[in-house]
Motif scaffolding. Structure first.
Motif, PDB file in Angstrom:
ATOM      1  N   ALA A   8       0.834  -1.209   0.000  1.00 25.65           N
ATOM      2  CA  ALA A   8       0.000   0.000   0.000  1.00 25.65           C
ATOM      3  C   ALA A   8       0.869   1.259   0.000  1.00 25.65           C
ATOM      4  N   THR A   9       1.962   1.222   0.767  1.00 28.00           N
ATOM      5  CA  THR A   9       2.876   2.368   0.827  1.00 28.00           C
ATOM      6  C   THR A   9       3.510   2.619  -0.528  1.00 28.00           C
ATOM      7  N   PHE A  10       3.959   1.556  -1.175  1.00 28.56           N
ATOM      8  CA  PHE A  10       4.556   1.702  -2.503  1.00 28.56           C
ATOM      9  C   PHE A  10       3.551   2.281  -3.493  1.00 28.56           C
ATOM     10  N   SER A  11       2.320   1.799  -3.433  1.00 29.18           N
ATOM     11  CA  SER A  11       1.287   2.280  -4.349  1.00 29.18           C
ATOM     12  C   SER A  11       1.019   3.763  -4.132  1.00 29.18           C
ATOM     13  N   ASN A  12       0.943   4.170  -2.865  1.00 27.88           N
ATOM     14  CA  ASN A  12       0.695   5.586  -2.548  1.00 27.88           C
ATOM     15  C   ASN A  12       1.846   6.466  -3.020  1.00 27.88           C
ATOM     16  N   TYR A  13       3.069   6.011  -2.775  1.00 30.45           N
ATOM     17  CA  TYR A  13       4.235   6.773  -3.218  1.00 30.45           C
ATOM     18  C   TYR A  13       4.227   6.923  -4.737  1.00 30.45           C
ATOM     19  N   LYS A  14       3.922   5.836  -5.424  1.00 23.76           N
ATOM     20  CA  LYS A  14       3.930   5.875  -6.884  1.00 23.76           C
ATOM     21  C   LYS A  14       2.912   6.885  -7.405  1.00 23.76           C
ATOM     22  N   GLN A  15       1.712   6.887  -6.827  1.00 25.31           N
ATOM     23  CA  GLN A  15       0.676   7.824  -7.250  1.00 25.31           C
ATOM     24  C   GLN A  15       1.088   9.270  -6.980  1.00 25.31           C
ATOM     25  N   GLN A  16       1.736   9.503  -5.833  1.00 28.67           N
ATOM     26  CA  GLN A  16       2.190  10.857  -5.509  1.00 28.67           C
ATOM     27  C   GLN A  16       3.259  11.326  -6.487  1.00 28.67           C
ATOM     28  N   LEU A  17       4.187  10.433  -6.810  1.00 27.40           N
ATOM     29  CA  LEU A  17       5.264  10.787  -7.730  1.00 27.40           C
ATOM     30  C   LEU A  17       4.726  11.088  -9.126  1.00 27.40           C
ATOM     31  N   ILE A  18       3.757  10.301  -9.564  1.00 28.16           N
ATOM     32  CA  ILE A  18       3.123  10.535 -10.865  1.00 28.16           C
ATOM     33  C   ILE A  18       2.377  11.866 -10.846  1.00 28.16           C
ATOM     34  N   PHE A 130      12.702  10.376 -11.472  1.00 23.85           N
ATOM     35  CA  PHE A 130      13.774   9.425 -11.177  1.00 23.85           C
ATOM     36  C   PHE A 130      13.433   8.541  -9.982  1.00 23.85           C
ATOM     37  N   MET A 131      12.706   9.081  -9.015  1.00 28.61           N
ATOM     38  CA  MET A 131      12.290   8.270  -7.876  1.00 28.61           C
ATOM     39  C   MET A 131      11.329   7.174  -8.326  1.00 28.61           C
ATOM     40  N   GLN A 132      10.422   7.529  -9.210  1.00 28.28           N
ATOM     41  CA  GLN A 132       9.480   6.529  -9.723  1.00 28.28           C
ATOM     42  C   GLN A 132      10.223   5.444 -10.506  1.00 28.28           C
ATOM     43  N   GLU A 133      11.246   5.865 -11.272  1.00 30.83           N
ATOM     44  CA  GLU A 133      12.021   4.912 -12.050  1.00 30.83           C
ATOM     45  C   GLU A 133      12.707   3.879 -11.154  1.00 30.83           C
TER      46      GLU A 133
END
Length: 229
Positions: A8-18, A130-133
């Motif tokens: 869930a944390t990874f998913s939230n981070y990914k959405q924020q970065l996008i 770059f963080m998302q990458e």
């Protein structure tokens, strides 16, 4: 911390970065479109401006085409930023007048907004890219860390990378270092090779043993390369 991340944390981070990237892209696309619309409504074309599609007006076209995968290569046009007049000396007088009027009637404001947006948000969007990458790599590190912890528990082992820390923690808080009782009387001579590569923590761990050996009149030797120290 990586070890505390879950799906869930990874998913939230990914959405924020996008979201950081998309916000920057959307606003740049919008400003580029508004600029081109003003040019069209004034009866002008991008090729009427200085340097044509390689100039400041052409940069507005590039803004409309900016996409997420292109953030890493995005650069602010120096011509867009630095040129006060968007026409050359050879431009016809009536065209110069039309371009000057267009700058006063909105194009200069768009330029100002593009520069402000770039200054405020580009580094954030680029960092997010770059963080998302690397986010998937972080997830792999997390899973690997969990597997290592499980292996350590099942096999009752300590990696060499953690060993010095554990020894230091024991010595640091012991009035009479526990290491004396374990090794202090078993080994009486010490040779420390590659001394230039000894860390402060490693030295703190070795010091009680060496100090005890020296106090008993025993031989100790540190060998190191001064040029590497």
């Amino acid at each position: 911390k990586v070890g505390q991340f879950n799906e869930a944390t990874f998913s939230n981070y990914k959405q924020q970065l996008i979201a950081y990237q998309d916000d920057f892209i959307f606003k740049m696309n919008e400003l580029g479109s508004k600029g081109l619309k003003l040019i069209k409504e004034a009866g002008l074309k991008v090729t009427d401006f200085i340097y044509k599609r390689s100039g400041p007006a052409g940069f507005l076209e590039k803004l409309t085409k900016l996409e997420r995968h292109g953030i890493y290569a995005f650069e602010l046009s120096k011509r867009f930023k630095n040129l006060e007049n968007w026409y050359s000396n050879s431009t016809a007088p009536e065209m110069k007048t039309a371009i000057d009027a267009l700058m006063l009637n909105g194009l200069q404001d768009i330029k100002t907004n593009v520069l402000a947006l770039y200054e405020k948000n580009f580094k954030i969007a680029l960092t997010a890219y770059f963080m998302q990458e690397n986010l998937n790599l972080v997830a792999i590190i997390r899973e690997t860390k969990q597997l290592i912890e499980e292996y350590k528990t099942l096999n009752n082992v300590v990696p060499i990378s953690e060993f010095n820390i554990k020894v230091y923690e024991i010595i640091k808080y012991s009035p009479v270092p526990f290491i004396y009782a374990i090794l202090g009387e078993k080994f009486i001579h010490y040779l420390v090779d590659e001394f230039q590569d000894t860390s402060r923590m490693q030295w703190e761990n070795l010091y009680p043993l060496i100090d005890n050996a020296l106090a008993s009149g025993n031989f100790n030797l540190a060998v190191g390369d001064g040029k590497q120290s």
